[in-house]
Design a protein around this motif. Structure first.
Motif, mmCIF file in Angstrom:
data_model
loop_
_atom_site.group_PDB
_atom_site.id
_atom_site.type_symbol
_atom_site.label_atom_id
_atom_site.label_comp_id
_atom_site.label_asym_id
_atom_site.label_seq_id
_atom_site.Cartn_x
_atom_site.Cartn_y
_atom_site.Cartn_z
ATOM 1 N N GLN A 43 6.942 2.422 -6.802
ATOM 2 C CA GLN A 43 6.226 3.618 -7.209
ATOM 3 C C GLN A 43 4.734 3.337 -7.171
ATOM 4 N N CYS A 44 4.004 4.257 -6.543
ATOM 5 C CA CYS A 44 2.555 4.114 -6.447
ATOM 6 C C CYS A 44 1.948 4.238 -7.843
ATOM 7 N N SER A 45 1.063 3.310 -8.182
ATOM 8 C CA SER A 45 0.474 3.367 -9.517
ATOM 9 C C SER A 45 -0.689 4.348 -9.593
ATOM 10 N N SER A 46 -1.040 4.938 -8.442
ATOM 11 C CA SER A 46 -2.094 5.954 -8.459
ATOM 12 C C SER A 46 -1.519 7.376 -8.421
ATOM 13 N N CYS A 47 -0.755 7.701 -7.341
ATOM 14 C CA CYS A 47 -0.273 9.083 -7.208
ATOM 15 C C CYS A 47 1.158 9.246 -7.705
ATOM 16 N N GLY A 48 1.849 8.147 -7.996
ATOM 17 C CA GLY A 48 3.191 8.234 -8.549
ATOM 18 C C GLY A 48 4.289 8.441 -7.521
ATOM 19 N N ARG A 64 0.824 -1.208 0.000
ATOM 20 C CA ARG A 64 0.000 0.000 0.000
ATOM 21 C C ARG A 64 0.863 1.265 0.000
ATOM 22 N N CYS A 65 0.440 2.249 -0.757
ATOM 23 C CA CYS A 65 1.158 3.525 -0.831
ATOM 24 C C CYS A 65 1.016 4.280 0.496
ATOM 25 N N PRO A 66 2.142 4.705 1.103
ATOM 26 C CA PRO A 66 2.061 5.417 2.391
ATOM 27 C C PRO A 66 1.552 6.848 2.245
ATOM 28 N N PHE A 67 1.466 7.318 1.007
ATOM 29 C CA PHE A 67 1.047 8.705 0.794
ATOM 30 C C PHE A 67 -0.446 8.823 0.524
ATOM 31 N N CYS A 68 -0.957 7.974 -0.378
ATOM 32 C CA CYS A 68 -2.372 8.097 -0.723
ATOM 33 C C CYS A 68 -3.166 6.842 -0.346
ATOM 34 N N ALA A 69 -2.485 5.828 0.223
ATOM 35 C CA ALA A 69 -3.132 4.599 0.677
ATOM 36 C C ALA A 69 -3.715 3.757 -0.462
ATOM 37 N N HIS A 70 -3.303 4.042 -1.683
ATOM 38 C CA HIS A 70 -3.693 3.193 -2.802
ATOM 39 C C HIS A 70 -3.101 1.799 -2.579
ATOM 40 N N ASP A 71 -3.858 0.771 -2.943
ATOM 41 C CA ASP A 71 -3.461 -0.593 -2.590
ATOM 42 C C ASP A 71 -2.371 -1.213 -3.464
HETATM 43 ZN ZN LIG Z 1 -0.044 6.812 -3.837
#
Ligand SMILES: [Zn+2]
Length: 163
Positions: A30-35, A2-9
């Motif tokens: 790298q988060c696939s939502s917020c990058g 999980r992304c620690p910044f936007c919590a995207h899974d």
């Molecule tokens: Zn993110």
């Protein structure tokens, strides 16, 4: 992961390589939502150990908290991240191979002091002076917030040592 910044899974692994001492794998993600980019470490955990703190409080042994305390004690000292990793890994191994499911926080603090004593005398004194002031009522993990004040006032380290 999980992304620690936007919590995207979901996040993608961009790079994966062993650390210098080869005791863990560092993965850049790298988060696939917020990058956002962040790093995770994969390490061997031999067993679950509960740390027993003052007032009979309990919490799972957390390597990152231990590393944070050691890093803070060594702040601005000529101690490489590799040496810190080695010390923390050594303590972790001792805790996990002690054969007990519970481990006293005070014992952990003593192990940190023993390790720092050999690593850097100033780092040792920083940790020990704060740790010993904690007496029974507090825990060495609270050292993390206190050492910053100690370190700020520690402008000249000459003359300190040979404890
Ligand atoms: Zn993110």
């Amino acid at each position: 992961m999980r992304c620690p910044f936007c919590a995207h899974d979901d996040s993608q692994v961009k790079d994966s390589r062993p650390t210098e001492d080869n005791t863990s794998i560092r993965r850049r993600r790298q988060c696939s939502s917020c990058g956002a980019r962040f790093t995770t470490f994969e390490r061997v955990q031999l067993r679950e150990v509960t740390i027993v703190k003052s007032g009979d409080r309990r919490e799972a042994f957390d390597r990152s908290k231990l590393e944070q305390s050691v890093s803070l004690a060594c702040r601005k000292r000529d101690v490489s991240q590799e040496r810190i990793d080695q010390l923390v890994s050594g303590i972790q191994r001792q805790v996990e191979t002690a054969g007990e499911s519970e481990f006293a926080s005070s014992r952990l603090g003593e192990m940190v002091m023993d390790g720092l004593r050999e690593l850097d005398s100033v780092a040792y004194i920083r940790f020990a002076s704060v740790y010993r002031d904690f007496s029974e009522a507090r825990d060495f993990e609270e050292f993390a917030s206190s050492v910053q004040e100690v370190a700020e006032g520690d402008s000249d380290s000459s003359g300190v040592g040979n404890g």
